[in-house]
Design a protein around this motif. Structure first.
Motif, PDB file in Angstrom:
ATOM      1  N   LEU A  79       0.830  -1.198   0.000  1.00 46.97           N
ATOM      2  CA  LEU A  79       0.000   0.000   0.000  1.00 46.97           C
ATOM      3  C   LEU A  79       0.871   1.258   0.000  1.00 46.97           C
ATOM      4  N   THR A  80       1.939   1.237   0.792  1.00 49.98           N
ATOM      5  CA  THR A  80       2.875   2.369   0.815  1.00 49.98           C
ATOM      6  C   THR A  80       3.524   2.550  -0.553  1.00 49.98           C
ATOM      7  N   GLU A  81       3.892   1.450  -1.194  1.00 50.69           N
ATOM      8  CA  GLU A  81       4.504   1.536  -2.525  1.00 50.69           C
ATOM      9  C   GLU A  81       3.501   2.075  -3.551  1.00 50.69           C
ATOM     10  N   ILE A  82       2.232   1.722  -3.431  1.00 53.33           N
ATOM     11  CA  ILE A  82       1.195   2.270  -4.312  1.00 53.33           C
ATOM     12  C   ILE A  82       1.138   3.786  -4.149  1.00 53.33           C
ATOM     13  N   PHE A  83       1.144   4.262  -2.906  1.00 50.20           N
ATOM     14  CA  PHE A  83       1.094   5.701  -2.645  1.00 50.20           C
ATOM     15  C   PHE A  83       2.319   6.402  -3.221  1.00 50.20           C
ATOM     16  N   HIS A  84       3.497   5.820  -3.027  1.00 52.46           N
ATOM     17  CA  HIS A  84       4.730   6.427  -3.525  1.00 52.46           C
ATOM     18  C   HIS A  84       4.761   6.428  -5.056  1.00 52.46           C
ATOM     19  N   ARG A  85       4.303   5.344  -5.671  1.00 48.95           N
ATOM     20  CA  ARG A  85       4.307   5.273  -7.136  1.00 48.95           C
ATOM     21  C   ARG A  85       3.387   6.328  -7.732  1.00 48.95           C
ATOM     22  N   CYS A  86       2.210   6.496  -7.154  1.00 49.46           N
ATOM     23  CA  CYS A  86       1.283   7.515  -7.655  1.00 49.46           C
ATOM     24  C   CYS A  86       1.838   8.915  -7.421  1.00 49.46           C
ATOM     25  N   ALA A  87       2.519   9.113  -6.307  1.00 49.97           N
ATOM     26  CA  ALA A  87       3.137  10.424  -6.042  1.00 49.97           C
ATOM     27  C   ALA A  87       4.190  10.736  -7.096  1.00 49.97           C
ATOM     28  N   ARG A  88       4.987   9.731  -7.482  1.00 51.67           N
ATOM     29  CA  ARG A  88       5.996   9.945  -8.527  1.00 51.67           C
ATOM     30  C   ARG A  88       5.337  10.235  -9.879  1.00 51.67           C
ATOM     31  N   PHE A  90       2.447  11.723 -10.460  1.00 53.51           N
ATOM     32  CA  PHE A  90       1.780  13.022 -10.484  1.00 53.51           C
ATOM     33  C   PHE A  90       2.624  14.143  -9.906  1.00 53.51           C
ATOM     34  N   GLU A  91       3.910  13.922  -9.766  1.00 55.39           N
ATOM     35  CA  GLU A  91       4.809  14.895  -9.152  1.00 55.39           C
ATOM     36  C   GLU A  91       4.828  16.230  -9.908  1.00 55.39           C
ATOM     37  N   SER A  92       4.796  16.188 -11.217  1.00 55.03           N
ATOM     38  CA  SER A  92       4.923  17.415 -12.015  1.00 55.03           C
ATOM     39  C   SER A  92       3.578  18.087 -12.302  1.00 55.03           C
ATOM     40  N   VAL A  93       2.483  17.490 -11.913  1.00 54.75           N
ATOM     41  CA  VAL A  93       1.166  18.035 -12.254  1.00 54.75           C
ATOM     42  C   VAL A  93       0.900  19.398 -11.619  1.00 54.75           C
ATOM     43  N   PRO A  94       1.161  19.618 -10.323  1.00 48.67           N
ATOM     44  CA  PRO A  94       0.869  20.940  -9.760  1.00 48.67           C
ATOM     45  C   PRO A  94       1.611  22.074 -10.478  1.00 48.67           C
ATOM     46  N   GLN A  95       2.879  21.867 -10.805  1.00 49.79           N
ATOM     47  CA  GLN A  95       3.639  22.903 -11.498  1.00 49.79           C
ATOM     48  C   GLN A  95       3.050  23.195 -12.878  1.00 49.79           C
ATOM     49  N   ARG A  96       2.645  22.154 -13.598  1.00 51.94           N
ATOM     50  CA  ARG A  96       2.047  22.369 -14.922  1.00 51.94           C
ATOM     51  C   ARG A  96       0.706  23.089 -14.804  1.00 51.94           C
ATOM     52  N   LEU A  97      -0.088  22.777 -13.772  1.00 51.78           N
ATOM     53  CA  LEU A  97      -1.353  23.470 -13.570  1.00 51.78           C
ATOM     54  C   LEU A  97      -1.127  24.938 -13.264  1.00 51.78           C
ATOM     55  N   ILE A  98      -0.113  25.240 -12.458  1.00 49.03           N
ATOM     56  CA  ILE A  98       0.215  26.625 -12.136  1.00 49.03           C
ATOM     57  C   ILE A  98       0.615  27.378 -13.411  1.00 49.03           C
ATOM     58  N   GLU A  99       1.428  26.726 -14.245  1.00 56.56           N
ATOM     59  CA  GLU A  99       1.859  27.364 -15.486  1.00 56.56           C
ATOM     60  C   GLU A  99       0.688  27.622 -16.428  1.00 56.56           C
ATOM     61  N   GLU A 100      -0.242  26.665 -16.509  1.00 56.07           N
ATOM     62  CA  GLU A 100      -1.413  26.859 -17.380  1.00 56.07           C
ATOM     63  C   GLU A 100      -2.328  27.938 -16.845  1.00 56.07           C
ATOM     64  N   TYR A 101      -2.425  28.047 -15.523  1.00 59.57           N
ATOM     65  CA  TYR A 101      -3.304  29.028 -14.919  1.00 59.57           C
ATOM     66  C   TYR A 101      -2.788  30.420 -15.182  1.00 59.57           C
TER      67      TYR A 101
END
Length: 101
Positions: A79-88, A90-101
């Motif tokens: 379960l921890t590995e699932i969380f870490h894999r998903c974090a990796r 989606f790591e760049s998504v917040p920065q791309r959303l900020i740039e698009e905004y």
């Protein structure tokens, strides 16, 4: 045909799903290729629905990991590995959303 089993939650209850995937052979290079399983990340033992449910239960609803492990049948390390894999993933998504905004 290649077979691949995955633990997923298509109906709210975890169940093992067996995919029968077509396998092809390249006559030029001699390699074999298997189609990806639908709704499953590459090299993952767990389906996307199970992963999404576990993440939502833990981060949105505050369900402890022990209770998620009991309800899904997935160990705490997995379960921890699932969380870490998903974090990796989606790591760049917040920065791309900020740039698009």
């Amino acid at each position: 045909m290649a077979e691949r089993s995955v633990l997923d939650m298509p109906s709210g209850k975890p169940e093992k799903v067996l995919f029968r995937l077509p396998k092809t052979h390249c006559y030029k290079c001699g390699r074999s290729f298997t189609s990806p399983a639908p709704g499953v990340l590459p090299k993952s033992l767990y389906g996307n629905q199970l992963m999404a449910n576990a993440i939502a239960m833990h981060y949105f609803y505050g369900v402890p990991m022990g209770r998620i492990c009991e309800s899904t049948g997935v160990g705490s390390g997995s379960l921890t590995e699932i969380f870490h894999r998903c974090a990796r993933l989606f790591e760049s998504v917040p920065q791309r959303l900020i740039e698009e905004y």
